[in-house]
Write a protein that holds these residues in place. Structure first.
Motif, PDB file in Angstrom:
ATOM      1  N   ILE A   1       0.858  -1.184   0.000  1.00 27.76           N
ATOM      2  CA  ILE A   1       0.000   0.000   0.000  1.00 27.76           C
ATOM      3  C   ILE A   1       0.892   1.231   0.000  1.00 27.76           C
ATOM      4  N   SER A   2       0.849   1.995  -1.057  1.00 27.34           N
ATOM      5  CA  SER A   2       1.654   3.206  -1.144  1.00 27.34           C
ATOM      6  C   SER A   2       1.062   4.294  -0.254  1.00 27.34           C
ATOM      7  N   LYS A   3       1.939   5.132   0.283  1.00 27.77           N
ATOM      8  CA  LYS A   3       1.465   6.228   1.127  1.00 27.77           C
ATOM      9  C   LYS A   3       0.633   7.229   0.346  1.00 27.77           C
ATOM     10  N   MET A   4       0.744   7.202  -0.979  1.00 28.78           N
ATOM     11  CA  MET A   4      -0.036   8.121  -1.807  1.00 28.78           C
ATOM     12  C   MET A   4      -1.365   7.514  -2.249  1.00 28.78           C
ATOM     13  N   ALA A   5      -1.616   6.261  -1.843  1.00 33.22           N
ATOM     14  CA  ALA A   5      -2.809   5.564  -2.333  1.00 33.22           C
ATOM     15  C   ALA A   5      -4.084   6.115  -1.705  1.00 33.22           C
ATOM     16  N   HIS A   6      -5.168   5.978  -2.444  1.00 39.28           N
ATOM     17  CA  HIS A   6      -6.514   6.157  -1.908  1.00 39.28           C
ATOM     18  C   HIS A   6      -7.048   4.753  -1.657  1.00 39.28           C
ATOM     19  N   VAL A   7      -7.367   4.452  -0.404  1.00 41.16           N
ATOM     20  CA  VAL A   7      -7.744   3.094  -0.041  1.00 41.16           C
ATOM     21  C   VAL A   7      -9.226   3.011   0.288  1.00 41.16           C
ATOM     22  N   SER A   8      -9.771   1.818   0.075  1.00 36.25           N
ATOM     23  CA  SER A   8     -11.115   1.491   0.548  1.00 36.25           C
ATOM     24  C   SER A   8     -10.956   0.395   1.586  1.00 36.25           C
ATOM     25  N   LEU A   9     -11.463   0.652   2.783  1.00 38.11           N
ATOM     26  CA  LEU A   9     -11.310  -0.280   3.891  1.00 38.11           C
ATOM     27  C   LEU A   9     -12.675  -0.826   4.297  1.00 38.11           C
ATOM     28  N   MET A  10     -12.742  -2.144   4.469  1.00 37.16           N
ATOM     29  CA  MET A  10     -13.981  -2.787   4.907  1.00 37.16           C
ATOM     30  C   MET A  10     -13.790  -3.318   6.318  1.00 37.16           C
ATOM     31  N   GLY A  11     -14.760  -3.088   7.171  1.00 35.02           N
ATOM     32  CA  GLY A  11     -14.669  -3.587   8.530  1.00 35.02           C
ATOM     33  C   GLY A  11     -15.846  -3.156   9.370  1.00 35.02           C
ATOM     34  N   SER A  12     -15.650  -3.140  10.670  1.00 29.92           N
ATOM     35  CA  SER A  12     -16.714  -2.742  11.590  1.00 29.92           C
ATOM     36  C   SER A  12     -16.257  -1.541  12.402  1.00 29.92           C
ATOM     37  N   LEU A  13     -17.224  -0.726  12.801  1.00 27.33           N
ATOM     38  CA  LEU A  13     -16.915   0.487  13.558  1.00 27.33           C
ATOM     39  C   LEU A  13     -17.031   0.227  15.052  1.00 27.33           C
ATOM     40  N   GLN A  14     -16.148   0.856  15.802  1.00 29.57           N
ATOM     41  CA  GLN A  14     -16.226   0.780  17.254  1.00 29.57           C
ATOM     42  C   GLN A  14     -15.707   2.090  17.835  1.00 29.57           C
ATOM     43  N   VAL A  15     -15.927   2.243  19.127  1.00 32.99           N
ATOM     44  CA  VAL A  15     -15.441   3.430  19.821  1.00 32.99           C
ATOM     45  C   VAL A  15     -14.129   3.080  20.515  1.00 32.99           C
ATOM     46  N   ASN A  16     -13.106   3.872  20.247  1.00 29.85           N
ATOM     47  CA  ASN A  16     -11.817   3.700  20.909  1.00 29.85           C
ATOM     48  C   ASN A  16     -11.750   4.655  22.093  1.00 29.85           C
ATOM     49  N   GLU A  17     -11.652   4.078  23.283  1.00 27.67           N
ATOM     50  CA  GLU A  17     -11.574   4.891  24.497  1.00 27.67           C
ATOM     51  C   GLU A  17     -10.182   4.760  25.090  1.00 27.67           C
ATOM     52  N   TRP A  18      -9.494   5.881  25.211  1.00 31.65           N
ATOM     53  CA  TRP A  18      -8.145   5.864  25.745  1.00 31.65           C
ATOM     54  C   TRP A  18      -7.832   7.204  26.397  1.00 31.65           C
ATOM     55  N   ASN A  19      -7.352   7.128  27.625  1.00 32.67           N
ATOM     56  CA  ASN A  19      -6.917   8.319  28.348  1.00 32.67           C
ATOM     57  C   ASN A  19      -8.023   9.378  28.428  1.00 32.67           C
ATOM     58  N   GLY A  20      -9.243   8.902  28.619  1.00 34.40           N
ATOM     59  CA  GLY A  20     -10.362   9.824  28.745  1.00 34.40           C
ATOM     60  C   GLY A  20     -10.922  10.335  27.440  1.00 34.40           C
ATOM     61  N   MET A  21     -10.337   9.924  26.309  1.00 35.47           N
ATOM     62  CA  MET A  21     -10.791  10.378  25.000  1.00 35.47           C
ATOM     63  C   MET A  21     -11.605   9.271  24.327  1.00 35.47           C
ATOM     64  N   ARG A  22     -12.614   9.658  23.595  1.00 40.43           N
ATOM     65  CA  ARG A  22     -13.441   8.719  22.830  1.00 40.43           C
ATOM     66  C   ARG A  22     -13.471   9.167  21.374  1.00 40.43           C
ATOM     67  N   LYS A  23     -13.146   8.237  20.474  1.00 41.97           N
ATOM     68  CA  LYS A  23     -13.226   8.589  19.062  1.00 41.97           C
ATOM     69  C   LYS A  23     -13.524   7.334  18.248  1.00 41.97           C
ATOM     70  N   PRO A  24     -14.096   7.516  17.062  1.00 42.42           N
ATOM     71  CA  PRO A  24     -14.433   6.354  16.228  1.00 42.42           C
ATOM     72  C   PRO A  24     -13.173   5.636  15.746  1.00 42.42           C
ATOM     73  N   GLN A  25     -13.316   4.357  15.509  1.00 42.98           N
ATOM     74  CA  GLN A  25     -12.210   3.551  14.994  1.00 42.98           C
ATOM     75  C   GLN A  25     -12.777   2.448  14.112  1.00 42.98           C
ATOM     76  N   LEU A  26     -12.089   2.166  13.024  1.00 42.86           N
ATOM     77  CA  LEU A  26     -12.504   1.107  12.111  1.00 42.86           C
ATOM     78  C   LEU A  26     -11.640  -0.118  12.342  1.00 42.86           C
ATOM     79  N   MET A  27     -12.283  -1.255  12.614  1.00 41.68           N
ATOM     80  CA  MET A  27     -11.567  -2.516  12.732  1.00 41.68           C
ATOM     81  C   MET A  27     -11.543  -3.155  11.346  1.00 41.68           C
ATOM     82  N   ILE A  28     -10.371  -3.163  10.730  1.00 42.81           N
ATOM     83  CA  ILE A  28     -10.234  -3.540   9.317  1.00 42.81           C
ATOM     84  C   ILE A  28     -10.355  -5.052   9.148  1.00 42.81           C
TER      85      ILE A  28
END
Length: 764
Positions: free
Chosen positions: A529-556
């Motif tokens: 995967i080149s750093k210049m690539a445009h990728v399509s990722l398939m997976g499931s969404l979850q919430v990543n909770e760390w150090n008091g922060m919550r943000k979306p995360q994709l499990m590929i």
């Protein structure tokens, strides 16, 4: 490009139904879409699914036609002091169903004991030896849970022995049913409105009827089998799962608390994943390696100390099971690769394998090959092979096995999974027959595919969206965790993580926000995967909770790059060693300046190589374009390092100095002074040879009688640019500036333009 491992299938969307659900239920478009895709297209059905605990109640257990008969017989056993044997199975469903039934029966005063057969010495389901033992011990009533519907001969024996048999099961029945006192089976009983209960769910219905109330205190046990046995989580199962997970999370049962401790889930809320990936494997481990009774004893334990000791034992067994699975999976894969790669149904057998874990390995091989898989263990002492099978959509394993009852004396299961025992000498025949049967199955059935629920942009993925999606939980069979594709996203970062760099972390960039993605086991794709690539990722969404922060995360779960890729290995140390790992049958290493001939574009009628490694640059850009045919998916740029760097073009002052030296230096001192001059001017040997070649082509220098070069006094006045080699060197310098020193973005744009022009030229 990077090709996805599976075919992504997008279901058609009922736009009108989506809009109606959005409006009537006040939900997001994405949630409405997911509901319609799961078959909940009208408002009432969708509302019931979303709010199942408010909209649905458990069905009356007396809707089972023979339930009154069952309750009367059990209560008579309680009144008369009869000994009752609960006969279960060694998996999570059988163990939890046994616990449910034991609690219900003992509450009304039944003298009940539990019996779970040993997988290794007795096999699945009822067996004559166990039933004979029970009769001799004085048991007058046997109640099976999660097994028994295939035990025709065993039921007949029990009838001869004068022991009543109540069968409670949910597995696929055969055409002939056992001659039992009563059968409680949701598939068979047409009067019961829901036919998808797990064994634990069926046991809960009996408990409900016997106790005269829904035993909510047993929901934490019943939910274990319901989720672990992978029954569809819709209708009554969804209600049981929803309420059961809540009960599980709040449970004070010593066995559940002990499981939470060994699984390090004392603080986290329990979900379906807790059952499927933490509790379930540990409960199963006992029956996979030895007797399942310790797992049942843990669930029935009355003290925390006893429960914890048993849970720790199960945890240890689970670790042992993991090591065994790893070994068997490696051996089974080697057997498949050696002789069965063309089979549509994989039937693999060995004497060395543990029959308790082959079902897990079969699932892994299904994932790897996307074909039905049966793993069998030969027992040379008995001459029999015992094992498990797992299947794919479109191949009903139980149905196909049923066509071979003449060589399968003992088998049972579902369309997707089955267990069996047969003579070892018939294994080859079973493989042959199943593959012949599979020839009638459409080819596309054996192409790995995955249904994608939503196609999203990076900007669509928010915490609110994940909260909406989670309204569909608990997820499981019939209601899978939604798969999403984040399409054509720009990579901000991609790197390997983990102790052995076996995992991948990416950061996707959108117009308004960013999205992190984690791919466990995807670390190897970093070179694809080149750093210049445009990728399509398939997976499931979850919430990543760390150090008091919550943000979306994709499990590929899978990934794809649809556009032409360029990889930058310019000046990278050990690049050739890394590039040598590319597939040999798909890669061309191209050297324009080397002593070896450039790789041909064709080898006979073989297809053009998809990957091109450029070791250096040509004299002319058109030669480079010739390598960028329409079949090229990736270009690895490994030029611009070491000897492949272009030398700096000599200045006009360099040429003038060299010419003056040749014209004025004494012949006898020509070589010695040229060496001294080259040191002063920092000329390399190649620089001197180049200047000499330019002057020779312009006829400014000629070879004299002494064999040394000398000035041609009759040479006409000409410019350096008229020398062919000078023109080539200028072209090389321009190529160097355009390719060696370009940014990766500029490099990709230029190579892509060359490739596009070449393709247009080819098709014009």
């Amino acid at each position: 490009m990077y090709h996805a491992k599976k075919r992504w299938v997008y279901p058609e969307t009922d736009a009108a139904a989506v809009e109606q659900l959005q409006t009537e239920l006040n939900i997001s478009e994405q949630l409405a879409t997911l509901l319609t895709q799961r078959g909940h297209r009208d408002v009432e059905t969708a509302r019931t699914f979303l709010h199942v605990e408010d909209e649905l109640t458990f069905h009356d257990p007396y809707l089972f036609e023979q339930m009154p008969k069952v309750v009367e017989r059990i209560k008579r056993a309680a009144d008369d002091g009869e000994m009752v044997l609960i006969y279960g199975d060694y998996d999570v469903d059988g163990v939890s169903a046994s616990a449910v039934m034991w609690h219900a029966l003992t509450e009304i005063g039944v003298m009940a004991e539990c019996y779970i057969p040993n997988r290794f010495t007795e096999g699945y389901g009822p067996n004559k030896e166990a039933f004979s033992w029970a009769a001799n011990e004085g048991f007058t009533l046997i109640i099976t849970v999660d097994c028994g519907i295939s035990g025709i001969e065993e039921a007949a024996l029990l009838k001869e022995l004068g022991v009543d048999l109540i069968l409670t099961d949910h597995h696929e029945p055969k055409e002939t049913l056992p001659d039992a006192f009563a059968i409680i089976h949701p598939h068979i009983d047409a009067t019961y409105p829901y036919g998808k209960l797990a064994g634990a769910g069926v046991a809960l219905k009996v408990a409900h009827a016997v106790l005269g109330r829904m035993p909510e205190e047993l929901l934490d046990l019943a939910v274990l089998g319901t989720i672990a046995d992978l029954v569809p989580l819709d209708g009554e199962n969804r209600l049981l799962a929803k309420l059961g997970l809540k009960a599980l999370d709040e449970s004070k049962r010593p066995g559940i608390l002990a499981l939470r401790e060994v699984c390090a889930l004392t603080d986290a809320p329990l979900t379906e994943e807790s059952v499927g990936f933490a509790f379930g494997p540990r409960i199963n481990a006992a029956g996979r390696l030895d007797s399942a009774m310790p797992a049942l004893q843990m669930l029935l334990a009355e003290t925390e100390a006893e429960a914890l000791e048993l849970a720790q034992q199960l945890d240890k067994q689970n670790k042992e099971r993991q090591d065994i699975v790893k070994t068997i999976a490696k051996e089974a894969t080697e057997l498949v690769e050696a002789s069965m790669t063309d089979d549509r149904v994989l039937v693999v057998a060995s004497e060395r394998w543990n029959p308790g874990v082959v079902g897990i390995v079969a699932s892994r091989l299904v994932e790897a090959y996307y074909r039905p898989v049966i793993l069998l263990c030969h027992d040379p002492k008995t001459g029999k092979a015992k094992g498990s099978g797992r299947s794919i959509d479109g191949f009903d394993l139980f149905k196909e096995l049923s066509k071979n009852e003449d060589i399968l004396p003992h088998f049972g299961g579902h369309p997707a999974a089955a267990g069996m025992t047969l003579l070892s000498e018939n294994v080859a025949e079973l493989r042959k027959r199943l593959n012949e049967q599979a020839e009638t199955i459409p080819d596309e059935t054996f192409v790995a595919r995955v249904n994608v629920d939503l196609k999203l942009d990076v900007n669509d993925v928010t915490l609110d969206l994940i909260a909406e999606i989670n309204k569909l939980a608990p997820f499981g069979m019939g209601n899978p965790s939604p798969r999403v594709v984040v399409a054509d996203a720009r990579l901000r970062d991609i790197r390997q993580i983990g102790r052995d760099n076996s995992h991948l972390k990416v950061q996707l960039a959108g117009d308004k926000r960013e999205l992190d993605g984690i791919g466990f086991g995807f670390g190897h794709v970093i070179s694809e995967i080149s750093k210049m690539a445009h990728v399509s990722l398939m997976g499931s969404l979850q919430v990543n909770e760390w150090n008091g922060m919550r943000k979306p995360q994709l499990m590929i779960q899978d990934m794809r790059v649809d556009d032409f890729q360029v990889f930058d290995y310019r000046g990278k140390k050990k690049s050739l060693q890394e590039l040598d790992e590319l597939p040999k049958d798909a890669t061309s290493f191209v050297s324009f300046q080397g002593t070896s001939k450039p790789f041909p574009l064709h080898e006979g009628d073989e297809p053009l190589n998809r990957f091109v490694v450029l070791l250096d640059l040509p004299d002319d850009e058109s030669e480079l374009a010739d390598r960028l045919h329409d079949g090229v998916e990736r270009v690895y740029c490994a030029f611009g390092q070491g000897d492949s760097l272009f030398e700096k073009l000599p200045t006009r002052e360099d040429f003038r100095t060299y010419y003056v030296h040749m014209a004025t230096c004494e012949r006898k001192n020509l070589r010695e002074n040229l060496i001294r001059l080259s040191i002063e001017r920092k000329w390399s040997k190649n620089t001197i040879q180049f200047m000499h070649q330019v002057f020779s082509e312009l006829e400014f220098l000629v070879t004299m009688e002494d064999g040394l070069p000398g000035v041609n006094p009759e040479a006409p006045k000409r410019d350096l640019t008229e020398a062919p080699c000078y023109k080539r060197r200028v072209g090389k310098q321009q190529l160097e500036e355009r390719y060696v020193y370009a940014s990766l973005a500029e490099l990709k744009e230029r190579l892509q333009t060359l490739r596009s022009n070449k393709m247009q030229e080819a098709y014009s």
